[in-house]
Design a protein around this motif. Structure first.
Motif, PDB file in Angstrom:
ATOM      1  N   GLY A 184       0.846  -1.207   0.000  1.00 32.38           N
ATOM      2  CA  GLY A 184       0.000   0.000   0.000  1.00 32.38           C
ATOM      3  C   GLY A 184       0.868   1.238   0.000  1.00 32.38           C
ATOM      4  O   GLY A 184       2.082   1.140   0.091  1.00 32.38           O
ATOM      5  N   PHE A 185       0.299   2.439  -0.028  1.00 34.56           N
ATOM      6  CA  PHE A 185      -1.113   2.833  -0.006  1.00 34.56           C
ATOM      7  C   PHE A 185      -1.693   2.905  -1.426  1.00 34.56           C
ATOM      8  O   PHE A 185      -0.979   3.203  -2.337  1.00 34.56           O
ATOM      9  N   PHE A 186      -3.035   2.749  -1.489  1.00 36.16           N
ATOM     10  CA  PHE A 186      -3.709   3.023  -2.756  1.00 36.16           C
ATOM     11  C   PHE A 186      -5.137   3.494  -2.497  1.00 36.16           C
ATOM     12  O   PHE A 186      -5.430   4.679  -2.567  1.00 36.16           O
ATOM     13  N   GLN A 187      -6.041   2.562  -2.148  1.00 38.23           N
ATOM     14  CA  GLN A 187      -7.423   2.958  -1.893  1.00 38.23           C
ATOM     15  C   GLN A 187      -7.550   3.884  -0.682  1.00 38.23           C
ATOM     16  O   GLN A 187      -8.475   4.692  -0.611  1.00 38.23           O
ATOM     17  N   SER A 188      -6.630   3.784   0.243  1.00 41.34           N
ATOM     18  CA  SER A 188      -6.687   4.600   1.466  1.00 41.34           C
ATOM     19  C   SER A 188      -6.192   6.026   1.261  1.00 41.34           C
ATOM     20  O   SER A 188      -6.221   6.824   2.188  1.00 41.34           O
ATOM     21  N   LYS A 189      -5.739   6.350   0.052  1.00 41.67           N
ATOM     22  CA  LYS A 189      -5.228   7.691  -0.234  1.00 41.67           C
ATOM     23  C   LYS A 189      -5.964   8.294  -1.432  1.00 41.67           C
ATOM     24  O   LYS A 189      -5.507   8.214  -2.580  1.00 41.67           O
ATOM     25  N   PRO A 190      -7.124   8.911  -1.196  1.00 41.60           N
ATOM     26  CA  PRO A 190      -7.837   9.590  -2.282  1.00 41.60           C
ATOM     27  C   PRO A 190      -7.134  10.886  -2.675  1.00 41.60           C
ATOM     28  O   PRO A 190      -6.014  11.157  -2.217  1.00 41.60           O
ATOM     29  N   ALA A 191      -7.780  11.691  -3.512  1.00 41.36           N
ATOM     30  CA  ALA A 191      -7.144  12.897  -4.053  1.00 41.36           C
ATOM     31  C   ALA A 191      -6.757  13.875  -2.950  1.00 41.36           C
ATOM     32  O   ALA A 191      -7.529  14.145  -2.031  1.00 41.36           O
ATOM     33  N   SER A 192      -5.549  14.421  -3.062  1.00 38.31           N
ATOM     34  CA  SER A 192      -5.056  15.454  -2.147  1.00 38.31           C
ATOM     35  C   SER A 192      -5.466  16.830  -2.654  1.00 38.31           C
ATOM     36  O   SER A 192      -5.734  17.027  -3.839  1.00 38.31           O
TER      37      SER A 192
END
Length: 350
Positions: free
Chosen positions: A185-193
């Motif tokens: 990870g991370f992937f799904q747990s990091k939406p757009a900043s």
């Protein structure tokens, strides 16, 4: 010099902004977008600086500057890598999920590659799909580079830092443990900043920019209540030169690469994790840290994660109390109520 991008298509339209964030001037005669300026920074920078000076002196046409009209300074980027330079933050959030911290975290920088195909503007809503996912803010500082050669050393890397911004590196805390347990990870747990309205050149920061660190408090609020004011220069174990060198160890970095500091976090005077603002501390730049400390001090977390309707604000002030980057101010909004950002067109104000 302060630069911003008005919402216009995918990559925005470049403007120069006055130091007081009140006026702006069209910079499309130099470069239509900030990415185009960074691609040819050697030639674009002096022209943009000249335009900024003319704006300050009232010698060029200008219009009122409205942060709500802005996309992120780079609405999308070729690369967004986020570090974790504040080891106090790493210790606390790992403790929250029952993970130990390896000793190497004190000597070897952490970086992950985030999604950079579309960033949120400073006043865009934070889309929330599911409140059980643990939506959290993370207040950070970020730098933007020009072209960086592979294998650059940490001291030389400082010369490639061309702009600084603030970041809300949005996290979904309840999704992180399962992702990182896979070791990938991370992937799904990091939406757009989301990023601050303006990006500034290092020389704009004066003495606050030293040793490749931005040495000023970073202010965070949730629903108007102070969450944190830690100093971004304190307890930063790896400076931005070291982060750039780490990222470029085995590959070159293209102009427009964004590298984040990680969540700004200060230790307490006793060397411990610090205290919430309501208990006389400098507080925290994310809710996860406050929840961990509440658990340590009181046996259980009192602070909830973000929910629909909550408002997050992130800002940094200079020594005179003036906003440097403008404020990130976002309302959490149910996903179905958020319209797509892509292709949002807006002409220059008259």
């Amino acid at each position: 010099m302060k630069l911003a991008s008005l919402k216009a298509g995918r990559d925005g339209r470049l403007i120069v902004v006055s130091r007081d964030l009140e006026r702006a001037a069209d910079a499309s005669g130099v470069a239509r977008t900030l990415q185009a300026a960074l691609d040819d920074w050697t030639h674009a920078e002096p022209k943009l600086e000249a335009l900024a000076t003319a704006l300050e002196n009232g010698l060029t046409p200008s219009f009122p500057f409205y942060p709500q009209a802005c996309a992120a300074p780079l609405p999308r980027a070729y690369q967004w890598a986020d570090g974790s330079s504040y080891v106090n933050h790493v210790e606390l959030v790992r403790k929250a999920r029952g993970a130990q911290m390896p000793a190497s975290f004190w000597t070897d920088p952490l970086l992950y590659q985030g999604g950079s195909d579309e960033f949120l503007g400073p006043r865009d809503p934070i889309p929330l799909r599911d409140e059980t996912q643990g939506l959290d803010l993370e207040a950070e500082v970020a730098i933007v580079t020009d072209d960086v050669p592979m294998g650059v050393d940490a001291l030389s890397a400082r010369e490639h830092i061309k702009l600084l911004m603030l970041v809300n590196d949005v996290s979904l805390r309840e999704l992180i443990p399962a992702e990182v347990s896979k070791g990938f990870g991370f992937f799904q747990s990091k939406p757009a900043s989301a990023f601050s309205p303006v990006a500034v050149t290092p020389n704009e920061l004066g003495d606050a920019w030293r040793e490749a660190k931005l040495c000023l408090p970073l202010l965070s609020y949730v629903n108007g209540a102070p969450l944190g004011c830690p100093d971004a220069g304190r307890d930063m174990v790896f400076d931005f030169g070291q982060l750039v060198a780490h990222a470029a160890f085995t590959r070159a970095l293209g102009a427009g690469t964004i590298i984040g500091s990680g969540t700004v976090s200060n230790r307490g005077p006793d060397g411990g994790p610090g205290r919430p603002i309501r208990q006389g501390g400098v507080g925290y730049s994310c809710l996860a840290e406050q929840r961990v400390v509440e658990t340590l001090l009181e046996g259980a977390p009192r602070t909830r994660f973000l929910a629909a309707g909550d408002i997050v604000r992130i800002e940094m002030l200079d020594a005179g109390g003036r906003s440097i980057f403008g404020a990130i101010e976002q309302r959490v909004t149910p996903r179905a109520a958020v319209s797509p950002l892509r292709g949002n067109k807006q002409s220059l104000p008259a």
